[in-house]
Every structure is written in structure tokens, then in C-alpha cells.
Design an enzyme around this catalytic site. Structure first.
Site, PDB file in Angstrom:
ATOM      1  CB  ILE A  37      -0.987   0.019   1.191  1.00 42.89           C
ATOM      2  CG1 ILE A  37      -0.271  -0.057   2.545  1.00 42.89           C
ATOM      3  CG2 ILE A  37      -1.974  -1.125   1.079  1.00 42.89           C
ATOM      4  CD1 ILE A  37      -1.222  -0.006   3.738  1.00 42.89           C
ATOM      5  CG  ASP A  38      -0.127   4.368  -2.671  1.00 43.01           C
ATOM      6  OD1 ASP A  38       0.464   3.481  -3.322  1.00 43.01           O
ATOM      7  OD2 ASP A  38      -1.097   5.019  -3.112  1.00 43.01           O
ATOM      8  NE  ARG A  39       7.961   7.006   3.290  1.00 45.25           N
ATOM      9  CZ  ARG A  39       9.270   7.221   3.240  1.00 45.25           C
ATOM     10  NH1 ARG A  39       9.881   7.251   2.070  1.00 45.25           N
ATOM     11  NH2 ARG A  39       9.973   7.384   4.339  1.00 45.25           N
ATOM     12  CB  VAL A  75      -2.085   4.303   2.356  1.00 45.12           C
ATOM     13  CG1 VAL A  75      -3.327   3.493   2.704  1.00 45.12           C
ATOM     14  CG2 VAL A  75      -2.363   5.246   1.187  1.00 45.12           C
ATOM     15  CG  HIS A  90      -1.199   6.720  -6.672  1.00 50.34           C
ATOM     16  ND1 HIS A  90      -0.534   7.896  -6.915  1.00 50.34           N
ATOM     17  CD2 HIS A  90      -0.374   5.995  -5.877  1.00 50.34           C
ATOM     18  CE1 HIS A  90       0.647   7.897  -6.300  1.00 50.34           C
ATOM     19  NE2 HIS A  90       0.757   6.734  -5.664  1.00 50.34           N
TER      20      HIS A  90
END
Length: 235
Positions: free
Chosen positions: A61-63, A65, A161
């Protein structure tokens, strides 16, 4: 140092951890500490294992998040979980705090996503364009406060994203997500997107028993009054 209280589920094959916003799941060119390495060091010390500890990253998962991230502790589990990801047998649910409500309050968003590697940003188009991939998610409004709204997202495809881009394109940017149209940043640099729950059949069955269905929920980020408010509102 990794805090074992962040472990949401663990057995011989699996480890599910509640990632903090701002952490990397895997090492990247920044050289910043990554959750993968911290967990390996923790497991090695806890189990007094010499040499390298096996740990497979099942998804990222994105940084900025937070929330549930699945790791595999055995090669067998990693191979099977990777296949389950490909055929969409792992259900992923996110919570997003948005600046505006979606209309209608529940539904499906379908778009065509193009990733721009130069800007590390994705754009959503209503129809297919060269290089696009279909992006689909289900959503429903769970609640609201004076200025913000809590939305649950069921991710149906796993694009770059995707949730951030699709909610923004629908006129409902995520709190703190300046890249996708939020009015202001969050103090800690996070965005208010949280991997709330993962549901899947255990990749390895116990002898003589059917595979267990796991439902693993990650508590919302502590120390944020708005997250605390929405967490309490859903109890």
C-alpha cells in the site's frame, strides 16, 4: 524497531501487520527504513534464527496510507497468495475520509486509469485511451462529521493510486491528499486512507480440514481525533 502489538494475525505461514502512515512496505531508492526489513529483524531476534529470515511481501500500500498488509512466512504460502491476488480471491476493504460526499451514497466507480511515471500520478478517463487499464471499485458512505465523510471502498482491481484517483475524479478527494486535489495537507504528511480489512481463504489447509476463511481488521490510526471519531461511530 518493530512493535509486535501491531501484528493483527500470525501463524506458521502468514503475518498480517497494521502499517503506519509514512512507512515503506519494501525498501526503495530513498534508503528509508522499510517494514519488510524491520519485521525480518524482529522475527529473527524473537525466534533466535541465524541467517536470513524468509518473509514474502504479498501486496503493498502507498507510503502515506495506513492499515493491513499481508506477508508470507513460507514459500508455499507466498506462491499461493500471489496466485490468489492474480485471480482476485483476496477481498480488500479500505476506509477513506473524504472532503466531499459521493453521490449517490453507494455505488460502483468504473474508469480507465493511466499512470504517469514522471509525476508518479494516475489519471482517470471515462473511456479507454492508449495505455489505460480498467479500474473498478465499490463504495458506500458510512458516516459524516461537520466537514468530512467516511467512505468504505471495496477494491475490485489493484491499480496505481486507484482509490485516490477515482475518488478525486468523482469529486470527493481524500483528506490530506494534495496530489489528488485535497484542500490542505494532514499535519503528519499522511493521507486519510486506511486498509481497513482483508478477507480470504487461508492459503494452506490444515490436515483433513477445509481452508479457514480469515477476516482481519486493522484499527484506524491512533492519535488522530477524526479517525477516532469515525472509528467510534462504527462500533
Amino acid at each position: 524497531m518493530f512493535d509486535p502489538q501491531r501484528i493483527l494475525y500470525e501463524d506458521n505461514h502468514l503475518l498480517v501487520v497494521n502499517k503506519r502512515a509514512g512507512e515503506l512496505v519494501q525498501p526503495d531508492p530513498t534508503g528509508d527504513p522499510a517494514l519488510e526489513d524491520e519485521i525480518k529483524a524482529f522475527l529473527g531476534a524473537r525466534e533466535a534464527k541465524p541467517g536470513n529470515v524468509f518473509l514474502g511481501v504479498v501486496h503493498r500500500i502507498d507510503r502515506p496510507v495506513s492499515g493491513a498488509v499481508i506477508f508470507a512466512k513460507t514459500g508455499k504460502a507466498l506462491t499461493r497468495l500471489n496466485e490468489m491476488i492474480k485471480v482476485r480471491e483476496i477481498d480488500k476493504y479500505y476506509w477513506a475520509i473524504t472532503e466531499k460526499p459521493l453521490q449517490p451514497e453507494a455505488g460502483t466507480l468504473v474508469g480507465h486509469l493511466v499512470r504517469d511515471g514522471r509525476t508518479n500520478k494516475s489519471r482517470i478517463y471515462p473511456k479507454p485511451v492508449p495505455g489505460s487499464k480498467e479500474a473498478r471499485l465499490n463504495y458506500k458512505l458510512l458516516g459524516g462529521s461537520k466537514n468530512y465523510f467516511l467512505v468504505e471502498v471495496e477494491l475490485l482491481t489493484g491499480r496505481h493510486h486507484q482509490i485516490r484517483a477515482q475518488l478525486s475524479a468523482a469529486g470527493s478527494p481524500i483528506r490530506g491528499d494534495l496530489k489528488y486535489g485535497a484542500v490542505r495537507s494532514n499535519r503528519d504528511g499522511s493521507i486519510s486512507l486506511h486498509s481497513r480489512r482483508v478477507e480470504f481463504l487461508h492459503p494452506v489447509a490444515r490436515a483433513g480440514l477445509p481452508r479457514e476463511r480469515l477476516v482481519i481488521t486493522a484499527p484506524a490510526p491512533a492519535g488522530d481525533s477524526l479517525w477516532n471519531y469515525f472509528e467510534e461511530s462504527q462500533r
